[in-house]
Design a protein around this motif. Structure first.
Motif, PDB file in Angstrom:
ATOM      1  N   PRO A 188       1.148  -0.815   0.144  1.00 38.31           N
ATOM      2  CA  PRO A 188       0.258   0.260  -0.105  1.00 38.31           C
ATOM      3  C   PRO A 188       1.021   1.442   0.171  1.00 38.31           C
ATOM      4  CG  PRO A 188       0.077  -1.382   2.185  1.00 38.31           C
ATOM      5  CD  PRO A 188       1.075  -1.729   1.221  1.00 38.31           C
ATOM      6  N   PHE A 189       2.162   1.195   0.158  1.00 35.68           N
ATOM      7  CA  PHE A 189       2.994   2.764  -0.130  1.00 35.68           C
ATOM      8  C   PHE A 189       3.748   2.783  -1.081  1.00 35.68           C
ATOM      9  CE2 PHE A 189       2.276   2.582   4.325  1.00 35.68           C
ATOM     10  CZ  PHE A 189       1.467   3.316   4.659  1.00 35.68           C
ATOM     11  N   SER A 190       4.153   3.577  -1.730  1.00 40.53           N
ATOM     12  CA  SER A 190       5.345   3.575  -2.316  1.00 40.53           C
ATOM     13  C   SER A 190       6.720   3.493  -1.307  1.00 40.53           C
ATOM     14  CB  SER A 190       5.692   4.579  -3.325  1.00 40.53           C
ATOM     15  OG  SER A 190       4.339   5.176  -4.128  1.00 40.53           O
ATOM     16  N   LEU A 191       8.006   2.591  -2.775  1.00 43.02           N
ATOM     17  CA  LEU A 191       9.425   2.506  -1.746  1.00 43.02           C
ATOM     18  C   LEU A 191      10.550   2.857  -2.660  1.00 43.02           C
ATOM     19  CD1 LEU A 191       8.243  -1.558  -1.406  1.00 43.02           C
ATOM     20  CD2 LEU A 191       8.558   0.678   0.425  1.00 43.02           C
ATOM     21  N   GLY A 192      10.999   3.593  -3.075  1.00 44.62           N
ATOM     22  CA  GLY A 192      12.269   4.274  -3.481  1.00 44.62           C
ATOM     23  C   GLY A 192      13.240   4.486  -3.245  1.00 44.62           C
ATOM     24  N   VAL A 193      14.334   5.136  -3.424  1.00 44.91           N
ATOM     25  CA  VAL A 193      15.710   5.782  -2.093  1.00 44.91           C
ATOM     26  C   VAL A 193      15.826   6.780  -2.533  1.00 44.91           C
ATOM     27  CG1 VAL A 193      16.268   3.995  -2.555  1.00 44.91           C
ATOM     28  CG2 VAL A 193      17.002   5.138  -4.484  1.00 44.91           C
ATOM     29  N   GLU A 194      16.383   7.395  -1.705  1.00 41.27           N
ATOM     30  CA  GLU A 194      17.031   8.747  -1.250  1.00 41.27           C
ATOM     31  C   GLU A 194      17.995   9.417  -2.118  1.00 41.27           C
ATOM     32  OE1 GLU A 194      17.915  10.558   2.110  1.00 41.27           O
ATOM     33  OE2 GLU A 194      18.197  12.810   1.761  1.00 41.27           O
ATOM     34  N   ILE A 195      17.826  10.565  -2.663  1.00 40.84           N
ATOM     35  CA  ILE A 195      18.513  10.928  -4.468  1.00 40.84           C
ATOM     36  C   ILE A 195      19.069  11.994  -3.567  1.00 40.84           C
ATOM     37  CG2 ILE A 195      17.922   9.839  -6.124  1.00 40.84           C
ATOM     38  CD1 ILE A 195      16.600  12.663  -6.939  1.00 40.84           C
ATOM     39  N   GLU A 196      19.932  12.710  -4.236  1.00 38.02           N
ATOM     40  CA  GLU A 196      20.647  14.449  -3.996  1.00 38.02           C
ATOM     41  C   GLU A 196      19.935  15.478  -3.897  1.00 38.02           C
ATOM     42  OE1 GLU A 196      22.564  15.207  -7.482  1.00 38.02           O
ATOM     43  OE2 GLU A 196      23.722  17.093  -6.464  1.00 38.02           O
ATOM     44  N   GLY A 197      20.218  15.969  -2.780  1.00 33.46           N
ATOM     45  CA  GLY A 197      19.389  16.956  -2.431  1.00 33.46           C
ATOM     46  C   GLY A 197      17.501  16.591  -1.868  1.00 33.46           C
ATOM     47  N   GLY A 198      17.932  15.211  -1.051  1.00 35.73           N
ATOM     48  CA  GLY A 198      17.488  14.878  -0.212  1.00 35.73           C
ATOM     49  C   GLY A 198      15.596  15.117  -0.907  1.00 35.73           C
ATOM     50  N   LYS A 199      15.858  14.609  -2.318  1.00 35.83           N
ATOM     51  CA  LYS A 199      13.917  14.100  -2.384  1.00 35.83           C
ATOM     52  C   LYS A 199      13.833  12.379  -2.623  1.00 35.83           C
ATOM     53  CE  LYS A 199      13.312  18.322  -4.347  1.00 35.83           C
ATOM     54  NZ  LYS A 199      12.595  18.410  -3.156  1.00 35.83           N
TER      55      LYS A 199
END
Ligand SMILES: Nc1ncnc2c1ncn2[C@@H]1O[C@H](COP(=O)(O)OP(=O)(O)OP(=O)(O)O)[C@@H](O)[C@H]1O
Ligand SMILES: [Mg+2]
Length: 568
Positions: free
Chosen positions: A367-378
């Motif tokens: 039920p949630f999106s999953l991903g990683v942090e990239i440059e600039g705290g995005k």
């Protein structure tokens, strides 16, 4: 493949089931009951009791009885049973599973080794793992962990033909889960799912208990919250009264002959259904809101819900039914037994694994999106919310400076573009990246979720083949897991400090003046109430006060007991 049984391992009650031909059936326990209390007790004589036997003696053996172990699964909580030893939640839970296994074997007349066990949809990987481990300790081969609401929906949908949009509302003893799914012929697709840990019948009991205690201490000036035996008796009375209010307009809570002072006192408290509803209204309101949110997540509207399935004992509460009916303009499905439906679904899932039932296709989601942090705290999403599982997806990233030899992968769950607004599930370092200008190295990050809801993340440098992987928290649900864990940990700390303060003040009774004793008594009373109500704010306050008290007690009595403070 041999037979696989289904197990609903609940906070307060558990159930077992099997497929009798094409029909899922409940297996009664050795007492002929269709559900078994999830209670484990260690008696004076060194016996271990499970189920009804354990529940029945809880009043006279509060110290040796463990209730609601499910709330501790996956935590590092230790149950200290004094002369009986210390146990982890997995071990306690395995005692329950062992009994369920034995009851199933007696009923079926054959050895049972394989099982499907249900867990709340929000359970994280460590909680799912702990559940698996409990199964292993009980001598069970856990073939699959499935989500409780999905099991409930499966049980219902298995019995009907055609198409339906189904909302499963599951409010048990310890957890709330809601799942929206659709059925088209024999394809079940979970569309969305929401939930809240630490919300269930036990919380309603605690609210009512708090009210009774308050009332009694106002009336008689006596606080009984430190008396474990009385408290257990009162808990039983409170739960009984709550259940009575489901079918009656009022109920009586009574404990005769409380001899806390020299003259015997009687505790008597009458409550109407309406008064009880006022107590729990906010809780129920939040479950209805989460149900509406789940439907919105699926891109649907309340009027799209065609069938409302209620599961869990607390869903019998009339206020739950009336609030849901008015939110969805729909009456709940009547053919369903809320205490049995999850176990029945587990048996159906089991028969899907053995191939006995092979025309059902079940698709669950994250039920949630999953991903990683990239440059600039995005935040960059790799798996989108409501992705069907099992799933596997990857994305290629690169470095941000020249000759950068390592990257940190911060795995996040959430919907915000800003990494800091999402929940970090874990992080790891990938080092050994080849030398190169910024933007040259190619780092592939692969996310995969298996059918048990366990997320694995792998990062690799495509050129050097260096890789790093991590298995992390279940991607199924994250909600108030952190606050739940914190709550349990703060509750445990306060409990141990209360015990410490009581022991110290007893030991050095002769050294303490009256006003200090009064202060200690009052603090213990407030802390015990906070423990009972699981009130985090109050618990935090108590923590500081209790620690200060221990400091004072220690300095007063330092000559007597050097070093006590160290052990607090
Ligand atoms: N008629 C009733 N009215 C109100 N509450 C009830 C009624 N019957 C049972 N309950 C409550 O339901 C809870 C138990 O429900 P159930 O057996 O479904 O929970 P569980 O499966 O053990 O918990 P969970 O699913 O949260 O792990 C208890 O808190 C009990 O007091
Ligand atoms: Mg349940």
């Amino acid at each position: 493949m041999g037979r696989i049984i289904g197990i609903d391992l609940g906070t307060t009650n558990s159930g077992i089931s099997f497929m009798d031909g094409e029909e899922p059936k409940i297996i009664p326990n050795d007492r002929g009951n269709r559900i078994t209390p999830s209670v484990v007790a260690f008696t004076e004589k060194g016996e271990i009791l499970i189920g009804e036997a354990a529940k029945n003696q809880a009043v006279i053996n509060a110290e040796g009885t463990i209730l609601s172990v499910k709330r501790y699964m996956g935590s590092d909580h230790i149950f200290n049973l004094k002369q009986h030893g210390v146990y982890s939640p997995e071990e306690i839970s395995s005692f329950i599973l062992k009994k369920l296994k034995k009851d199933a074997e007696t009923f079926l007349g054959e050895e049972v080794t394989d099982a499907v066990i249900t867990v709340p949809a929000y359970f994280k990987e460590n909680q799912r793992k702990a559940t698996r481990e409990a199964g292993r300790l009980a001598g069970l081969n856990v073939k699959r962990i499935i989500n409780e609401p999905t099991a409930a929906a499966l049980a219902y949908a298995y019995s009907i033909k055609g198409k339906a949009n189904i909302l499963v509302y599951d409010l048990g003893g310890g957890t709330f889960d809601v799942t929206y799914l659709s059925k088209e012929n024999n394809r079940f697709t979970v569309q969305s799912s929401r939930g809240k840990s630490n919300l269930g019948g036990i919380d309603f009991d605690n609210l009512l208990l708090g009210k009774v205690l308050d009332n009694f201490s106002k009336e008689c000036g006596i606080d009984i919250s430190t008396d474990k035996i009385l408290m257990q008796q009162l808990r039983d009375q409170v739960e009984r009264a709550k259940i009575e209010l489901t079918s009656r307009e009022n109920a009586l809570i009574a404990l005769p002959f409380i001899t806390a002072s020299n003259k015997p006192l009687h505790l008597q408290f009458e409550i109407t259904r309406r008064e009880f509803e006022v107590l729990i209204e906010e809780f129920i309101g939040s479950t209805v809101e989460l149900s509406l949110a789940a439907i919105k997540d699926a891109g649907a509207k309340p009027e799209n819900v065609e069938t409302l399935i209620l599961s869990g004992g607390s869903s019998r509460i009339p206020l739950v039914r009336s609030m849901l009916s008015s939110a969805f303009k729909l009456e709940p499905e009547k053919k369903i037994n809320p205490e049995e439906v999850v176990a029945l679904g587990a048996a159906i899932q089991a028969s899907m694994l053995t191939g006995e039932v092979n025309d059902i296709v079940l698709t669950d989601i994250t039920p949630f999106s999953l991903g990683v942090e990239i440059e600039g705290g995005k935040f960059v999403k790799i798996l989108q919310a409501n992705t069907r599982v099992p799933a596997r997806k990857s994305r290629v990233f690169t470095t941000i400076s020249d000759n950068q030899r390592s990257v940190e992968i911060n795995i996040l769950q959430g919907e915000s573009e800003n990494a800091s607004e999402n929940t970090s599930l874990g992080r790891f370092l990938l080092s050994g990246i080849r030398d190169g200008k910024r933007g040259e190295p190619r780092i592939e990050v692969i996310f995969s979720i298996d059918a048990d809801g366990i997320l694995r993340v792998k990062a690799r440098d495509i050129d050097t083949k260096v890789e790093q992987k991590i298995t992390i928290n279940s991607a199924f649900r994250e909600y108030d897991e952190i606050s739940f864990k914190e709550k349990i940990s703060i509750k445990n700390r306060v409990t141990s400090l209360v015990n410490r303060v009581s022991a110290l003040s007893e030991k050095f009774d002769g050294f303490l003046d009256r006003s200090f004793k009064k202060e200690i008594g009052e603090t213990i009373r407030i802390a015990t109430k906070a423990i009972v109500n699981e009130n985090v704010k109050e618990l935090s306050k108590c923590l500081i006060v209790l620690e200060t008290l221990i400091g004072e007690l220690n300095s007063l009595c330092y000559d007597e007991e050097a070093g006590e403070y160290e052990q607090a």
